[in-house]
Design a protein around this motif. Sequence first.
Motif, PDB file in Angstrom:
ATOM      1  N   ALA A  66     -36.343  48.366   0.969  1.00 52.48           N
ATOM      2  CA  ALA A  66     -37.027  47.572   1.990  1.00 52.48           C
ATOM      3  C   ALA A  66     -38.162  48.345   2.660  1.00 52.48           C
ATOM      4  O   ALA A  66     -39.251  47.792   2.893  1.00 52.48           O
ATOM      5  CB  ALA A  66     -36.022  47.081   3.032  1.00 52.48           C
ATOM      6  N   ALA A  67     -37.934  49.633   2.919  1.00 54.16           N
ATOM      7  CA  ALA A  67     -38.971  50.410   3.618  1.00 54.16           C
ATOM      8  C   ALA A  67     -40.201  50.554   2.724  1.00 54.16           C
ATOM      9  O   ALA A  67     -41.351  50.394   3.193  1.00 54.16           O
ATOM     10  CB  ALA A  67     -38.420  51.778   4.000  1.00 54.16           C
ATOM     11  N   ALA A  68     -39.979  50.816   1.436  1.00 52.90           N
ATOM     12  CA  ALA A  68     -41.114  50.942   0.507  1.00 52.90           C
ATOM     13  C   ALA A  68     -41.854  49.610   0.402  1.00 52.90           C
ATOM     14  O   ALA A  68     -43.102  49.570   0.359  1.00 52.90           O
ATOM     15  CB  ALA A  68     -40.605  51.372  -0.863  1.00 52.90           C
ATOM     16  N   MET A  69     -41.105  48.516   0.401  1.00 51.54           N
ATOM     17  CA  MET A  69     -41.734  47.191   0.313  1.00 51.54           C
ATOM     18  C   MET A  69     -42.562  46.904   1.561  1.00 51.54           C
ATOM     19  O   MET A  69     -43.645  46.311   1.482  1.00 51.54           O
ATOM     20  CB  MET A  69     -40.672  46.101   0.106  1.00 51.54           C
ATOM     21  N   ALA A  70     -42.041  47.344   2.696  1.00 55.61           N
ATOM     22  CA  ALA A  70     -42.782  47.138   3.949  1.00 55.61           C
ATOM     23  C   ALA A  70     -44.096  47.911   3.908  1.00 55.61           C
ATOM     24  O   ALA A  70     -45.153  47.388   4.310  1.00 55.61           O
ATOM     25  CB  ALA A  70     -41.923  47.573   5.137  1.00 55.61           C
ATOM     26  N   GLY A  71     -44.065  49.133   3.401  1.00 54.42           N
ATOM     27  CA  GLY A  71     -45.294  49.923   3.268  1.00 54.42           C
ATOM     28  C   GLY A  71     -46.275  49.227   2.345  1.00 54.42           C
ATOM     29  O   GLY A  71     -47.482  49.182   2.602  1.00 54.42           O
ATOM     30  N   PHE A  72     -45.755  48.654   1.281  1.00 51.15           N
ATOM     31  CA  PHE A  72     -46.589  47.968   0.292  1.00 51.15           C
ATOM     32  C   PHE A  72     -47.247  46.718   0.901  1.00 51.15           C
ATOM     33  O   PHE A  72     -48.435  46.444   0.677  1.00 51.15           O
ATOM     34  CB  PHE A  72     -45.699  47.592  -0.898  1.00 51.15           C
ATOM     35  N   ALA A  73     -46.494  45.963   1.694  1.00 57.66           N
ATOM     36  CA  ALA A  73     -47.012  44.696   2.247  1.00 57.66           C
ATOM     37  C   ALA A  73     -47.987  44.919   3.404  1.00 57.66           C
ATOM     38  O   ALA A  73     -48.775  44.030   3.736  1.00 57.66           O
ATOM     39  CB  ALA A  73     -45.850  43.822   2.708  1.00 57.66           C
ATOM     40  N   GLY A  74     -47.940  46.092   4.026  1.00 58.94           N
ATOM     41  CA  GLY A  74     -48.863  46.390   5.129  1.00 58.94           C
ATOM     42  C   GLY A  74     -48.284  45.994   6.475  1.00 58.94           C
ATOM     43  O   GLY A  74     -47.266  45.300   6.552  1.00 58.94           O
ATOM     44  N   PRO A  75     -48.965  46.408   7.583  1.00 59.60           N
ATOM     45  CA  PRO A  75     -48.406  46.210   8.924  1.00 59.60           C
ATOM     46  C   PRO A  75     -48.396  44.735   9.356  1.00 59.60           C
ATOM     47  O   PRO A  75     -49.379  44.025   9.158  1.00 59.60           O
ATOM     48  CB  PRO A  75     -49.341  47.031   9.823  1.00 59.60           C
ATOM     49  N   ALA A  76     -47.282  44.319   9.949  1.00 59.75           N
ATOM     50  CA  ALA A  76     -47.121  42.986  10.543  1.00 59.75           C
ATOM     51  C   ALA A  76     -47.768  41.871   9.722  1.00 59.75           C
ATOM     52  O   ALA A  76     -48.598  41.114  10.225  1.00 59.75           O
ATOM     53  CB  ALA A  76     -47.672  42.994  11.976  1.00 59.75           C
ATOM     54  N   GLU A 298     -48.020  46.346  -9.252  1.00 54.60           N
ATOM     55  CA  GLU A 298     -48.105  47.755  -8.834  1.00 54.60           C
ATOM     56  C   GLU A 298     -46.743  48.425  -8.777  1.00 54.60           C
ATOM     57  O   GLU A 298     -46.649  49.638  -8.847  1.00 54.60           O
ATOM     58  CB  GLU A 298     -48.771  47.854  -7.456  1.00 54.60           C
ATOM     59  N   HIS A 299     -45.691  47.623  -8.553  1.00 59.15           N
ATOM     60  CA  HIS A 299     -44.350  48.205  -8.440  1.00 59.15           C
ATOM     61  C   HIS A 299     -43.339  47.360  -9.189  1.00 59.15           C
ATOM     62  O   HIS A 299     -43.498  46.139  -9.289  1.00 59.15           O
ATOM     63  CB  HIS A 299     -43.878  48.263  -6.977  1.00 59.15           C
ATOM     64  N   GLY A 300     -42.298  48.015  -9.663  1.00 54.30           N
ATOM     65  CA  GLY A 300     -41.152  47.298 -10.221  1.00 54.30           C
ATOM     66  C   GLY A 300     -39.914  47.974  -9.683  1.00 54.30           C
ATOM     67  O   GLY A 300     -39.376  48.891 -10.302  1.00 54.30           O
ATOM     68  N   TRP A 301     -39.486  47.563  -8.482  1.00 57.96           N
ATOM     69  CA  TRP A 301     -38.280  48.162  -7.889  1.00 57.96           C
ATOM     70  C   TRP A 301     -37.077  47.599  -8.634  1.00 57.96           C
ATOM     71  O   TRP A 301     -36.940  46.372  -8.770  1.00 57.96           O
ATOM     72  CB  TRP A 301     -38.191  47.840  -6.399  1.00 57.96           C
ATOM     73  N   THR A 302     -36.230  48.486  -9.108  1.00 57.48           N
ATOM     74  CA  THR A 302     -35.115  48.004  -9.918  1.00 57.48           C
ATOM     75  C   THR A 302     -33.824  48.723  -9.546  1.00 57.48           C
ATOM     76  O   THR A 302     -33.824  49.615  -8.679  1.00 57.48           O
ATOM     77  CB  THR A 302     -35.463  48.158 -11.423  1.00 57.48           C
ATOM     78  N   ASP A 303     -32.721  48.299 -10.151  1.00 56.56           N
ATOM     79  CA  ASP A 303     -31.412  48.918  -9.906  1.00 56.56           C
ATOM     80  C   ASP A 303     -31.156  49.969 -10.984  1.00 56.56           C
ATOM     81  O   ASP A 303     -31.887  50.041 -11.964  1.00 56.56           O
ATOM     82  CB  ASP A 303     -30.312  47.834  -9.949  1.00 56.56           C
ATOM     83  N   ARG A 304     -30.074  50.724 -10.793  1.00 52.50           N
ATOM     84  CA  ARG A 304     -29.745  51.814 -11.716  1.00 52.50           C
ATOM     85  C   ARG A 304     -29.585  51.318 -13.147  1.00 52.50           C
ATOM     86  O   ARG A 304     -29.963  51.974 -14.095  1.00 52.50           O
ATOM     87  CB  ARG A 304     -28.441  52.449 -11.231  1.00 52.50           C
ATOM     88  N   ASP A 305     -29.002  50.125 -13.304  1.00 55.16           N
ATOM     89  CA  ASP A 305     -28.745  49.613 -14.660  1.00 55.16           C
ATOM     90  C   ASP A 305     -29.902  48.780 -15.202  1.00 55.16           C
ATOM     91  O   ASP A 305     -29.769  48.191 -16.275  1.00 55.16           O
ATOM     92  CB  ASP A 305     -27.454  48.770 -14.658  1.00 55.16           C
ATOM     93  N   ARG A 306     -30.970  48.702 -14.465  1.00 55.17           N
ATOM     94  CA  ARG A 306     -32.160  47.933 -14.862  1.00 55.17           C
ATOM     95  C   ARG A 306     -31.814  46.489 -15.255  1.00 55.17           C
ATOM     96  O   ARG A 306     -32.254  45.967 -16.277  1.00 55.17           O
ATOM     97  CB  ARG A 306     -32.913  48.635 -15.996  1.00 55.17           C
ATOM     98  N   LEU A 307     -30.991  45.869 -14.406  1.00 54.30           N
ATOM     99  CA  LEU A 307     -30.616  44.481 -14.655  1.00 54.30           C
ATOM    100  C   LEU A 307     -31.671  43.531 -14.097  1.00 54.30           C
ATOM    101  O   LEU A 307     -31.952  42.472 -14.660  1.00 54.30           O
ATOM    102  CB  LEU A 307     -29.271  44.157 -13.971  1.00 54.30           C
ATOM    103  N   PHE A 308     -32.248  43.917 -12.964  1.00 54.56           N
ATOM    104  CA  PHE A 308     -33.086  43.004 -12.187  1.00 54.56           C
ATOM    105  C   PHE A 308     -34.224  43.814 -11.564  1.00 54.56           C
ATOM    106  O   PHE A 308     -34.088  45.025 -11.375  1.00 54.56           O
ATOM    107  CB  PHE A 308     -32.222  42.401 -11.062  1.00 54.56           C
ATOM    108  N   ALA A 309     -35.327  43.177 -11.281  1.00 58.66           N
ATOM    109  CA  ALA A 309     -36.424  43.905 -10.613  1.00 58.66           C
ATOM    110  C   ALA A 309     -37.048  43.036  -9.522  1.00 58.66           C
ATOM    111  O   ALA A 309     -37.096  41.811  -9.636  1.00 58.66           O
ATOM    112  CB  ALA A 309     -37.502  44.287 -11.627  1.00 58.66           C
ATOM    113  N   VAL A 310     -37.478  43.691  -8.473  1.00 59.52           N
ATOM    114  CA  VAL A 310     -38.363  43.037  -7.517  1.00 59.52           C
ATOM    115  C   VAL A 310     -39.747  43.621  -7.789  1.00 59.52           C
ATOM    116  O   VAL A 310     -39.966  44.831  -7.618  1.00 59.52           O
ATOM    117  CB  VAL A 310     -37.932  43.273  -6.055  1.00 59.52           C
ATOM    118  N   ALA A 311     -40.644  42.758  -8.288  1.00 57.01           N
ATOM    119  CA  ALA A 311     -41.980  43.225  -8.656  1.00 57.01           C
ATOM    120  C   ALA A 311     -42.886  43.152  -7.434  1.00 57.01           C
ATOM    121  O   ALA A 311     -42.866  42.171  -6.691  1.00 57.01           O
ATOM    122  CB  ALA A 311     -42.526  42.359  -9.793  1.00 57.01           C
TER     123      ALA A 311
END
Length: 315
Positions: A66-76, A298-311
């Motif tokens: 979540a914190a990395a996603m917040a940085g990616f989306a920008g302030p407020a 720019e990003h593909g946040w995923t889980d350890r088993d690479r089942l799912f990603a939030v791009a």
Amino acid sequence: MLDAPETAWQHDAFRDDVIAGLSRPRKTLPSRWLYDDRGCRLFEEITRLDEYYPTRTETTILRDQAAAMAGFAGPAPVLVEYGAGAAVKTAILLEALRPSLYIPVDIAGDFLAQSAARITRRFPELKVRPVIADFTADFDLPAGLPAGVPRCGFFPGSTIGNLDAEETSAFLCRMRAHVGTGGTALVGVDLRKDLDTLLAAYDDRAGVTAAFNLNLLTRINRELGADFPPGGFSHEARWNARESAIEMHLVCRRDCLVALEGRRFAFRAGESIHTESSRKYDLDSLAALAAPCGWAVEHGWTDRDRLFAVAGLRA
Ligand code: AVI
């Protein structure tokens, strides 16, 4: 409660879709009609099944990143959520992104109002402007959004997988237009994986997915006065390699004739009605679909088993 015009509009659209879909040489029904009250409850149950990994995996990714996603989306940012059903996931993102405005978009006005009220109770300081719209068709965001504030689209749950190729590109272009140049999007995508895991997720041992699929025939009988025979069809999950999709089908057990609104539809034993496709992606195939609309993955946040990603997409 739905108001009367919404109910009448829905009834006619449902009838037209069912008649058109059952008149095709390869019978099909649009998956959006799976979600009547019972369908919504069964889907909720599916999301808690052991075999159905997408919901818990995406939730974990959102929590962890979540914190990395917040940085990616920008302030407020202004956060636009397409579909308003992801209560837990939305709360995680709102907590992290601290948006200046939250715009949930959903076609079901009553459902949208309830989820907006729930969000307001949980985040009393947050400005919420719900928009009643079908996000698979063109619509405008509310007028007068603040200029110079970053915008972020949120499309969780791998709902993108239920759209066909044309709907997917149209959706990605629409979301790109909504967030503008420099805007971002967080899109939940179910990743390609071994077939056993995929098939089990769409044909669970407890039979909840089967009940979810078969409920569509119960709904057609109840709302359109059809006479699909009880027990006449069974649920099947199939992998379509060409489409990279798990498909749900309702397979006819024996020859039958079904009456519906003055028409008769013949079914042969073994013939199926295709009720849903759930496309599975990798980040490259998503990037190829998104690029023509002006998105870069720019990003593909995923889980350890690479089942799912939030791009993480940037315009
Ligand atoms: C809502 N959608 C993302 C689910 C999926 O996985 O495609 C619907 C579903 N159908 C059967 N199980 C879940």
